[in-house]
Design an enzyme around this catalytic site. Sequence first.
Site, PDB file in Angstrom:
ATOM      1  CG  ASP A   1      -1.993   7.779  11.615  1.00  0.00           C
ATOM      2  OD1 ASP A   1      -3.105   8.235  11.290  1.00  0.00           O
ATOM      3  OD2 ASP A   1      -1.278   7.094  10.856  1.00  0.00           O
TER       4      ASP A   1
ATOM      5  CG  HIS B   1       2.122  10.646  14.338  1.00  0.00           C
ATOM      6  ND1 HIS B   1       2.819  11.095  13.243  1.00  0.00           N
ATOM      7  CD2 HIS B   1       1.893   9.325  14.143  1.00  0.00           C
ATOM      8  CE1 HIS B   1       3.018  10.071  12.413  1.00  0.00           C
ATOM      9  NE2 HIS B   1       2.468   8.987  12.928  1.00  0.00           N
TER      10      HIS B   1
END
Length: 250
Positions: A59, A205
């Site tokens: 993300d 991430h």
Amino acid sequence: MDTSWRQSPARRTAAALAPVAAVAAAHIVPAATWLPVVRRRFPRLAGTGHPGHVALTFDDGPDPESTPRFLDALEALGVRATFFVLGDGVLRHPSVVRETVRRGHEVALHGWSHDRPWLPGPVDDVRALLRAAGTVRELTGHDPRWYRPPYGILTSGRWAAARTAGLRPVLWTAWGRDWTADATPASVRSAVAAGLRGGGTLLLHDTDRMSAPGCWRSALGALPGIVHACHAAGLSVGPLAEHGVPGGRA
Ligand SMILES: [Zn+2]
């Protein structure tokens, strides 16, 4: 008797904002608190797929500094993944997204920007997702299939916006807690090991855009160990497109 004039400016401001906060809480809290429930009751929304497969997802990118490091690491491991990008980042760093697609990865949507939906804004939700989807389509030639709302807060407005944009919302079943300042490759690996099972969707991430500076290094350092552990357990690792979850436009 009205004694509000005696209150400090800060108190008066807080009092004035109380109704706004109540609306925001009613709007957000149900979505935020249902995440554990989602995994049990709505496994497809949580990203539960084929039991022999793990979906690897990232993300908050693209990030011109860190994302290319992940692309290199994934290539060395022979693994492809799904990158949930932010539309404003795609606009700023198009070459990173082009390279992500060129290396065989899947690009999905994390929204236009990483804002928290404090108040309901259904029209803005639709506009933002359509804009993000259009930006990715224009750049890559592909329609994104998946949508993961920032913070996993899937309000009714964002759910409806995803449907309008032809996207399927997908959250996650396990994460690496890689966004904290004290995360290390070892801590990320153990957080993943505690929550990840076959059929799960893993959230990491590829940037520190929304988290502690440089924390992406923990996720990057953990990546080989995570992939090797999955392979040792007989699990294949890949993008959501290969995870056996029905896709938005499929
Ligand atoms: Zn995020």
